[in-house]
Design an enzyme around this catalytic site. Structure first.
Site, PDB file in Angstrom:
ATOM      1  N   ASN A  79      -6.325  14.490  38.509  1.00 31.21           N
ATOM      2  CA  ASN A  79      -4.903  14.512  38.879  1.00 31.21           C
ATOM      3  C   ASN A  79      -4.225  13.153  38.758  1.00 31.21           C
ATOM      4  O   ASN A  79      -3.013  13.075  38.657  1.00 31.21           O
ATOM      5  CB  ASN A  79      -4.731  15.048  40.300  1.00 31.21           C
ATOM      6  CG  ASN A  79      -5.629  14.366  41.292  1.00 31.21           C
ATOM      7  OD1 ASN A  79      -6.859  14.459  41.207  1.00 31.21           O
ATOM      8  ND2 ASN A  79      -5.047  13.648  42.220  1.00 31.21           N
ATOM      9  N   GLN A 110      -5.061  20.938  37.812  1.00 28.97           N
ATOM     10  CA  GLN A 110      -4.204  20.200  36.865  1.00 28.97           C
ATOM     11  C   GLN A 110      -4.312  20.719  35.437  1.00 28.97           C
ATOM     12  O   GLN A 110      -3.400  20.526  34.643  1.00 28.97           O
ATOM     13  CB  GLN A 110      -4.565  18.700  36.881  1.00 28.97           C
ATOM     14  CG  GLN A 110      -4.233  17.988  38.180  1.00 28.97           C
ATOM     15  CD  GLN A 110      -2.726  17.867  38.454  1.00 28.97           C
ATOM     16  OE1 GLN A 110      -1.886  18.025  37.550  1.00 28.97           O
ATOM     17  NE2 GLN A 110      -2.366  17.601  39.701  1.00 28.97           N
ATOM     18  N   CYS A 135      -0.678   4.328  50.131  1.00 24.39           N
ATOM     19  CA  CYS A 135      -0.331   3.623  51.350  1.00 24.39           C
ATOM     20  C   CYS A 135      -1.030   4.307  52.521  1.00 24.39           C
ATOM     21  O   CYS A 135      -0.804   5.480  52.790  1.00 24.39           O
ATOM     22  CB  CYS A 135       1.171   3.653  51.539  1.00 24.39           C
ATOM     23  SG  CYS A 135       1.725   2.288  52.504  1.00 24.39           S
ATOM     24  N   THR A 177      -1.657  38.055  55.895  1.00 26.24           N
ATOM     25  CA  THR A 177      -0.661  38.868  55.185  1.00 26.24           C
ATOM     26  C   THR A 177      -0.378  38.281  53.809  1.00 26.24           C
ATOM     27  O   THR A 177      -0.213  37.067  53.672  1.00 26.24           O
ATOM     28  CB  THR A 177       0.634  38.938  56.024  1.00 26.24           C
ATOM     29  OG1 THR A 177       0.305  39.556  57.263  1.00 26.24           O
ATOM     30  CG2 THR A 177       1.720  39.731  55.324  1.00 26.24           C
ATOM     31  N   HIS A 196       2.279  25.960  42.463  1.00 27.67           N
ATOM     32  CA  HIS A 196       3.352  24.957  42.354  1.00 27.67           C
ATOM     33  C   HIS A 196       3.139  23.909  41.265  1.00 27.67           C
ATOM     34  O   HIS A 196       4.041  23.131  40.975  1.00 27.67           O
ATOM     35  CB  HIS A 196       3.606  24.296  43.724  1.00 27.67           C
ATOM     36  CG  HIS A 196       2.528  23.363  44.166  1.00 27.67           C
ATOM     37  ND1 HIS A 196       2.677  22.003  44.106  1.00 27.67           N
ATOM     38  CD2 HIS A 196       1.295  23.583  44.673  1.00 27.67           C
ATOM     39  CE1 HIS A 196       1.568  21.424  44.582  1.00 27.67           C
ATOM     40  NE2 HIS A 196       0.727  22.368  44.931  1.00 27.67           N
ATOM     41  N   SER A 238      -3.266  26.181  41.671  1.00 31.60           N
ATOM     42  CA  SER A 238      -2.133  26.375  42.580  1.00 31.60           C
ATOM     43  C   SER A 238      -0.872  26.745  41.801  1.00 31.60           C
ATOM     44  O   SER A 238      -0.633  26.195  40.717  1.00 31.60           O
ATOM     45  CB  SER A 238      -1.816  25.054  43.298  1.00 31.60           C
ATOM     46  OG  SER A 238      -2.606  24.889  44.427  1.00 31.60           O
ATOM     47  N   THR A 277      -6.044  23.581  48.006  1.00 29.86           N
ATOM     48  CA  THR A 277      -6.751  23.000  49.164  1.00 29.86           C
ATOM     49  C   THR A 277      -7.507  24.096  49.902  1.00 29.86           C
ATOM     50  O   THR A 277      -8.683  23.932  50.254  1.00 29.86           O
ATOM     51  CB  THR A 277      -5.743  22.291  50.104  1.00 29.86           C
ATOM     52  OG1 THR A 277      -5.077  21.272  49.348  1.00 29.86           O
ATOM     53  CG2 THR A 277      -6.429  21.679  51.306  1.00 29.86           C
TER      54      THR A 277
HETATM   55  N1  PLP Z   1      -6.950  19.589  43.233  1.00 29.61           N
HETATM   56  C1  PLP Z   1      -6.224  18.854  42.380  1.00 29.61           C
HETATM   57  C2  PLP Z   1      -6.838  18.352  41.124  1.00 29.61           C
HETATM   58  C3  PLP Z   1      -4.881  18.583  42.680  1.00 29.61           C
HETATM   59  O1  PLP Z   1      -4.157  17.848  41.825  1.00 29.61           O
HETATM   60  C4  PLP Z   1      -4.337  19.080  43.898  1.00 29.61           C
HETATM   61  C5  PLP Z   1      -2.952  18.752  44.262  1.00 29.61           C
HETATM   62  O2  PLP Z   1      -2.409  17.732  43.906  1.00 29.61           O
HETATM   63  C6  PLP Z   1      -5.154  19.849  44.738  1.00 29.61           C
HETATM   64  C7  PLP Z   1      -6.448  20.074  44.364  1.00 29.61           C
HETATM   65  C8  PLP Z   1      -4.609  20.434  46.009  1.00 29.61           C
HETATM   66  O3  PLP Z   1      -3.686  21.416  45.684  1.00 29.61           O
HETATM   67  P1  PLP Z   1      -2.633  22.001  46.755  1.00 29.61           P
HETATM   68  O4  PLP Z   1      -1.857  20.833  47.244  1.00 29.61           O
HETATM   69  O5  PLP Z   1      -1.824  22.944  45.975  1.00 29.61           O
HETATM   70  O6  PLP Z   1      -3.412  22.640  47.832  1.00 29.61           O
END
Ligand code: PLP
Length: 362
Positions: A149, A177, A314, A232, A197, A195, A70
């Site tokens: 996604n 993704q 939702c 940081t 995670h 990302s 993001t």
């Molecule tokens: N872009 C895509 C294709 C994603 O699937 C996601 C998260 O689901 C994001 C951007 C945003 O990533 P983050 O939540 O790690 O900032």
């Protein structure tokens, strides 16, 4: 609960977890400090950049650590808009992008940006001719995600990159993704993000690749810890995402894909389904399926023991059909009956079989 929501986030790898704990408890100094402890941690940051640049096949100074996709998306879209005020204000993107892109574009429209939202066909793919026809004198950037996604559908990033290059327009790829799951050639890509995670590293860390960082006006101003980002450095996250990139090189995505195909094939024999994007390339980890035989409420009740994602969202207690499926010309009814099942290297066939058994019971 069986976890089928890996597109939302993934379990951290044990190996990564073990490796990053000391960076909370023992090596907690600030890597930007000039004392000995800080200098030691600078080497750790450098090692992670080395792992990532080796994985992406780029230079270390083209990597910026962020808090996640993001932030990276905001950095590129806003950063390009502000740094190109003289040159142009037009950005091209796609109707099925992540909200991080769409909402940022919506914001930019309020301050003078002109945005083209490309359509997708029933397979979720953009029309490359529509893309090329949308390019104008004032176009500064094209922003397209590699894999969606919600559906896992893969866009033809190589050809899109060539079109952008031909018209000397910068190209930004959201690879959140797809990263590691499908090869990526950075030749015609100017910016790319992912990302931690989503790849078994911790939350709160992301990578932003910039071919030329100087093109971007920074989003966060401050201590200039990174070339285009202040704040940081998140040492545990940085160690984790570097390791995750290295581990991606040896992950058997074919096995994960086989598992997904097994699920889809068996499911088809048990109930009436439609697999979104079935006939086009999709990443190994996402399957988005419409269950014709079950009303939305019934489906959710049936699957209450599974962590899965609904295609519909939702919003202020009103259930909205998925804008991604809507853009693919699916009806509201089809969208309400669709769910996303997303697997990972930790998913087992036994878990898939438990899922299938729900549908084999009459
Ligand atoms: N872009 C895509 C294709 C994603 O699937 C996601 C998260 O689901 C994001 C951007 C945003 O990533 P983050 O939540 O790690 O900032």
């Amino acid at each position: 609960m069986i976890y089928f929501d890996n597109a939302a986030t993934t379990k951290i790898d044990d190996e990564i977890l073990e490796a990053i704990i000391p960076y909370f408890s023992i090596h907690y100094a600030n890597p930007s400090s000039n004392h000995l402890l800080g200098k030691e941690l600078k080497k750790v940051i450098k090692k992670s950049k080395h792992q990532i640049s080796n994985f992406l096949q780029c230079n270390e100074n083209q990597i910026t650590f962020t808090s996640g996709s993001t932030e990276s998306i905001n950095t590129i879209l806003k950063g390009m808009f502000f740094s190109c005020l003289e040159k142009g204000n037009h950005i091209i993107t796609v109707k099925t992008e992540h909200k991080a892109v769409l909402e940022t574009c919506k914001y930019l429209e309020t301050i003078g940006a002109e945005i083209t939202y490309l359509d997708v066909d029933e397979n979720g793919l953009i029309d490359l001719i529509q893309l090329e026809n949308s390019i104008k004198k004032n176009t500064i950037l094209t922003c397209v995600m590699h894999a969606n996604n919600e559906t896992g559908i893969i866009q033809d990033i190589d050809t899109i990159g060539k079109i952008c290059k031909k018209h000397t327009i910068d190209f930004f790829v959201d690879a959140t993704q797809s990263i590691g799951k499908i090869p990526i050639n950075l030749e015609n890509i100017d910016f790319l993000c992912f990302s931690g995670h989503k790849i078994h590293a911790p939350k709160g860390i992301g990578v932003l690749y910039t071919k030329e960082y100087s093109k971007i006006s920074p989003l966060l101003h401050g201590g200039n810890q990174e070339l285009i980002r202040s704040g940081t450095l998140n040492t545990p996250g940085i160690v984790g995402i570097g390791m995750a990139c290295e581990l991606l090189l040896s992950t058997e995505f074919k096995e994960i894909n086989d598992l997904k195909l097994y699920l889809e094939k068996e499911l088809q024999t048990l109930t009436n389904i439609l697999i979104h994007g079935k006939n086009v390339e999709r990443i190994s980890t996402i399957s988005n399926i419409c269950f014709y035989d079950f009303e939305e409420g019934l489906l959710i009740e049936k699957l209450k023991d599974f962590a899965i994602s609904q295609a519909s969202a939702c919003n202020s207690s009103v259930i909205q059909p998925s804008y991604v499926l809507k853009a693919m010309n699916l009806t509201n009814e089809q969208s309400f009956r669709s769910i996303r099942i997303s697997v990972s290297k930790f998913t087992t066939q036994k878990e898939i079989d438990v899922f299938l058994s729900i549908f084999s019971k009459k």
